[in-house]
Design a protein around this motif. Sequence first.
Motif, mmCIF file in Angstrom:
data_model
loop_
_atom_site.group_PDB
_atom_site.id
_atom_site.type_symbol
_atom_site.label_atom_id
_atom_site.label_comp_id
_atom_site.label_asym_id
_atom_site.label_seq_id
_atom_site.Cartn_x
_atom_site.Cartn_y
_atom_site.Cartn_z
ATOM 1 N N ALA A 45 50.411 23.529 47.918
ATOM 2 C CA ALA A 45 49.967 23.434 49.305
ATOM 3 C C ALA A 45 51.157 23.016 50.155
ATOM 4 O O ALA A 45 51.908 22.113 49.774
ATOM 5 N N GLY A 46 51.334 23.681 51.289
ATOM 6 C CA GLY A 46 52.432 23.344 52.178
ATOM 7 C C GLY A 46 51.997 22.337 53.230
ATOM 8 O O GLY A 46 50.833 22.293 53.629
ATOM 9 N N THR A 69 59.195 19.733 46.194
ATOM 10 C CA THR A 69 57.784 19.795 45.807
ATOM 11 C C THR A 69 57.397 18.429 45.262
ATOM 12 O O THR A 69 58.038 17.915 44.336
ATOM 13 N N VAL A 70 56.350 17.850 45.853
ATOM 14 C CA VAL A 70 55.950 16.486 45.505
ATOM 15 C C VAL A 70 54.490 16.478 45.055
ATOM 16 O O VAL A 70 53.793 17.495 45.142
ATOM 17 N N GLY A 71 54.022 15.313 44.622
ATOM 18 C CA GLY A 71 52.627 15.152 44.238
ATOM 19 C C GLY A 71 51.795 14.581 45.381
ATOM 20 O O GLY A 71 52.311 14.207 46.441
ATOM 21 N N LEU A 72 50.493 14.477 45.169
ATOM 22 C CA LEU A 72 49.598 13.965 46.199
ATOM 23 C C LEU A 72 49.969 12.553 46.641
ATOM 24 O O LEU A 72 49.818 12.198 47.817
ATOM 25 N N ASP A 73 50.466 11.745 45.723
ATOM 26 C CA ASP A 73 50.786 10.360 46.060
ATOM 27 C C ASP A 73 51.910 10.249 47.087
ATOM 28 O O ASP A 73 52.087 9.183 47.694
ATOM 29 N N GLU A 74 52.658 11.319 47.283
ATOM 30 C CA GLU A 74 53.782 11.282 48.221
ATOM 31 C C GLU A 74 53.460 11.951 49.552
ATOM 32 O O GLU A 74 54.320 12.034 50.431
ATOM 33 N N VAL A 75 52.227 12.418 49.723
ATOM 34 C CA VAL A 75 51.872 13.118 50.960
ATOM 35 C C VAL A 75 52.035 12.223 52.185
ATOM 36 O O VAL A 75 52.537 12.645 53.229
ATOM 37 N N GLY A 76 51.627 10.958 52.073
ATOM 38 C CA GLY A 76 51.756 10.049 53.200
ATOM 39 C C GLY A 76 53.189 9.922 53.666
ATOM 40 O O GLY A 76 53.474 9.922 54.877
ATOM 41 N N VAL A 115 53.356 20.588 48.115
ATOM 42 C CA VAL A 115 52.642 19.603 47.309
ATOM 43 C C VAL A 115 52.009 20.314 46.119
ATOM 44 O O VAL A 115 51.351 21.363 46.293
ATOM 45 N N ASP A 116 52.214 19.763 44.944
ATOM 46 C CA ASP A 116 51.548 20.243 43.729
ATOM 47 C C ASP A 116 50.513 19.193 43.346
ATOM 48 O O ASP A 116 50.856 18.135 42.815
ATOM 49 N N PRO A 117 49.229 19.438 43.642
ATOM 50 C CA PRO A 117 48.184 18.402 43.395
ATOM 51 C C PRO A 117 47.997 18.077 41.922
ATOM 52 O O PRO A 117 47.340 17.089 41.608
ATOM 53 N N ARG A 118 48.555 18.869 41.044
ATOM 54 C CA ARG A 118 48.388 18.628 39.607
ATOM 55 C C ARG A 118 49.353 17.565 39.110
ATOM 56 O O ARG A 118 49.204 17.085 37.980
ATOM 57 N N ARG A 119 50.313 17.186 39.928
ATOM 58 C CA ARG A 119 51.305 16.179 39.516
ATOM 59 C C ARG A 119 50.703 14.786 39.498
ATOM 60 O O ARG A 119 49.903 14.456 40.361
#
Length: 335
Positions: free
Chosen positions: A38-39, A309-316, A331-335
Motif C-alpha cells: 500500500a502506498g 518499504t516499511v511495516g504497519l508499525d512505521e506508518v505513523g 507499506v507491506d502490512p505483512r511485516r
Amino acid sequence: MSSTMRAFVLTGPRRGSVQEVPSPEAVPGEVVVDVERAGVCGTDVEFYTGEMTYLHQGHSAYPMRLGHEWAGTVTAIGDGVDPAWLGRRVMGDTMLGDRTCRRCRKGHQHACENRQEVGIRGGRPGALAERLAVPAWSLHELPDTVDAVLGALVEPGGNALRAARATGAGPGDRALVLGPGTIGLLTAMFLRAAGAEAHLMGLDGDEFARSLGFAHVWTRETLPDVPFDAVVDATGAASAPAFAVDHVEPAGRVVYIGLSGAPSPLDTRALVLKDVTAVGVLSASPGLAETIAAYGSGAVDPRPLVAATVGLDEVGAVLAGEFGAGPKIHVDPRR
C-alpha cells in the motif's frame, strides 16, 4: 481466516496507531483482498494533519483507516461474485460510485456525488491493513509482469496518465510539469513515453528527477524562455494555475491535477485571449487499465519512485514526515 487483523487506525489529527480490528467479510458483490503493498500519499498526510477538506465537509470522519494505493490477492468472495476472482492478483479503483445516478450511467462513476472513496471518503476502510474489502466490479487484474510494487503504483499512475493524455502532447511537442513529486514525475514519465520533450520545474534543481533520466529540470529562476505546448500543474501552490497559463503557448493546453489549500487566483481573460484549453483531472479511474498495460510492457517504469518499504508499525512516522528520502513510501502490512 482470522477473525481479527492488524490495521493502522487514524483517531484524530496527528493521532494514530496499529490496532487489532475485526477482519472484513466478503459481503454479496464484494471480495476480501490480502494486501501486499500500500502506498502513502499526500492525501493521507492531509488526513493525518487534519487539513483534508473532506473532514470539514462531512465526507470523512475519524476514526478512519487510510490507504487507497494498493495491490494484493483475492482470498474470499461474497455471493454473486465470479469464483474466478479467487487467488487473482489485483489492484482496485479508489472511486466507488453508486452505479445508479446519471453520472455513473454516463460512465463517470468517479465523479458520483454519492461515491465512496477507499480509505478516504464515506467510511470505506482503506488498505493500510492486512486485509481489505472492496466491490468485485472495482477490481483490475494484474498480469505477471506487474508485481505488487508496480500494482500499488497503478492508482497514482492512472492520475498521471490522464494528466499526460490531457495535454495532447506527443512527438515534436514540449511540455512543462510543475511539481516533481510522485504525480509530477509519473506525468513526465508518461509524457516521455508518448514522445514529448518533458520538462520539470520545482523548488530546487531536483537531482532525483535527473537520476530518472530527465535532462530538463528547472527552478522558477532558471526556467528557460522557450515555448511550452502544454503545462501541467501537479503542485499544491495557489499561484501555480496562473503560472501555468502565463507559460503555455497560445492555443496550448493546461492541465490541473494538483490541489492547493487555498483558492487559486486565475484571470480567465488570459485563457480566452491565448485560446488556451484548461482541463482538470480528479481521478485515476478512467486510466487504470492503460496504466497497468504501460507498466506491464515496460513503457513506463515507476519503481525508482519507491524510496522505502516499511511495516504497519512505521506508518505513523511516515505520515509525520520522518521518512524523507524519495517521493513514495510503500507499506507491506505483512511485516
